[in-house]
Design an enzyme around this catalytic site. Sequence first.
Site: not given
Length: 508
Positions: A132, A196
């Site tokens: 991400d 994350e």
Amino acid sequence: MKTRKILSLILKSLLLILGVIIVAVIIRTVTFPDAQPYFEKCKVSDSDFIPLNDVRLQHFRTAIQIPTVCTSIDNCNFTAILQLHDHIQESFPLIHSSNFIQRILFANYTLLYRVEGTNSTLPPYMLVSHLDVVPAKAAEWQVDPFSATVKEGYIFGRGTLDVKQTLFGMMEALEFRLAKGQRPIRTFYMAMGHDEEVSGLRGAKAVANYFSSRGITLDFISDEGMVVADGILPGMQTPVALIGIAEKGMATFEFSVSVTPGHASMPAGETSIGILSKAMVSLEQNPHENFFGKGPERLLLEYVVNKMTLPHRVLMANLWLFGPLIARAFALKPNTNAIIRTTTALTMFNAGVKWNVISSTAKAVVNHRIHPLQSVADVLKIDKKIIQDDRVKVKILSAYEPSPISPTDSDGYRILHQSIYQIFEVPVAPALFIASSDSKHFVKLSKNIYRFAPSFLNSAELKGIHGNNEKIKIKNYEQTINFYYHLMINAEKSANLKSAFDKGHQDL
Ligand SMILES: CCCCCCCC/C=C\CCCCCCCC(=O)NCC(=O)O
Ligand SMILES: [Zn+2]
Ligand SMILES: [Zn+2]
């Protein structure tokens, strides 16, 4: 006459004390122990090199073009994340067809690769990255943040530094090894979280549970983190590679004030906006304690003092005398301030529904990054003390304690140090990782967790991370691939590395 004699005696004594101090400073500077006697000798000759050809460059650019943005745990671009899975699968056919490599999916989107080595007696290790990225405001960028534009020796795009370069770097390195017929000797894992940037609570947490439920521990973990800092460390003429041996904790607090609402034409005393603003200004103007000299930055300075230019070398070698002065200087710059204290960032502020209505509530969010010498409870207590207003209520939105400090004499540290030196040929030093990573979920899996991304950055480039115009030098992406290649090879000869380090690298 008598007074003159006394004054002369005082003057002589002061001069004597000054003389003694100067001599002590000189002696300490010239005899400052070299905490890292080996870094100039540890380059090994290795003709292996993975060139960044067009195919590899295109793999990376396509990854950048996939907007895997997460803004909250439930609000990720999950379609893009699945698209990135497909792109990874298509780019690395050998990895995905090897019978000794397993691909495991967690929480639908997080990936874990298990590469089974030929020698099952060697303890496994893990490389960590994530899929991400944070959002990007296209209007504020020079180029489209998801165009992966190649310009002036850089690849521009959200995720080029945080952290698709390590994701693709490690995969390219492994694919290259497989193409050369090199099956890894040592088992290792590659974890790629999908959340994350918004906590890792679904991805990395599930990966951590997988290991704990099977009783698997890891010899070392290498995650994103500090970088090769170019022109950032005061007094260093050369760049220096910083390995994060500990990670700051993090606490996000929501402060709120509620009052009786009313008509804007008849304001009665303080408003929710006024009360909360005052509290927030107090937090911003009263930073938490400066721990300079007491935390992991002390170790960092010990590693680099002998490489500093003269005025800095004298100052840093004599913290007993100049400590308070340096502590103040470190507090002046955001980069250095972040390593010496718990930081306070006001990140959100919401109040009001209409211009002529006195708002019943005001809310603000404060994000703290917690120094290893403090805890979440300490930070909360200090904030309340600074605000000193019971009308301001606080709610903990999320909190993580600072991580334990990993040793610098482990195989994992040596493997990282060696691989960094082979690629960058710069001093390597331990440091405190000032941000947060998925490795906070892995602290029970290994005592040796190191946070380092092989990004070669100056202060301006550093600002691109989570900011505008994030970009990586094309050469640096090539270095990233080769860093992971060397790391994998060095991890397989870690026993040799230890004896070489012990002997000051004479045998390498
Ligand atoms: C004397 C000390 C000098 C300190 C130099 C500081 C150099 C800073 C180096 C790296 C910092 C890069 C941080 C980027 C990591 C991004 C990870 C992330 O976004 N995590 C999520 C979060 O923290 O919110
Ligand atoms: Zn990251
Ligand atoms: Zn990030």
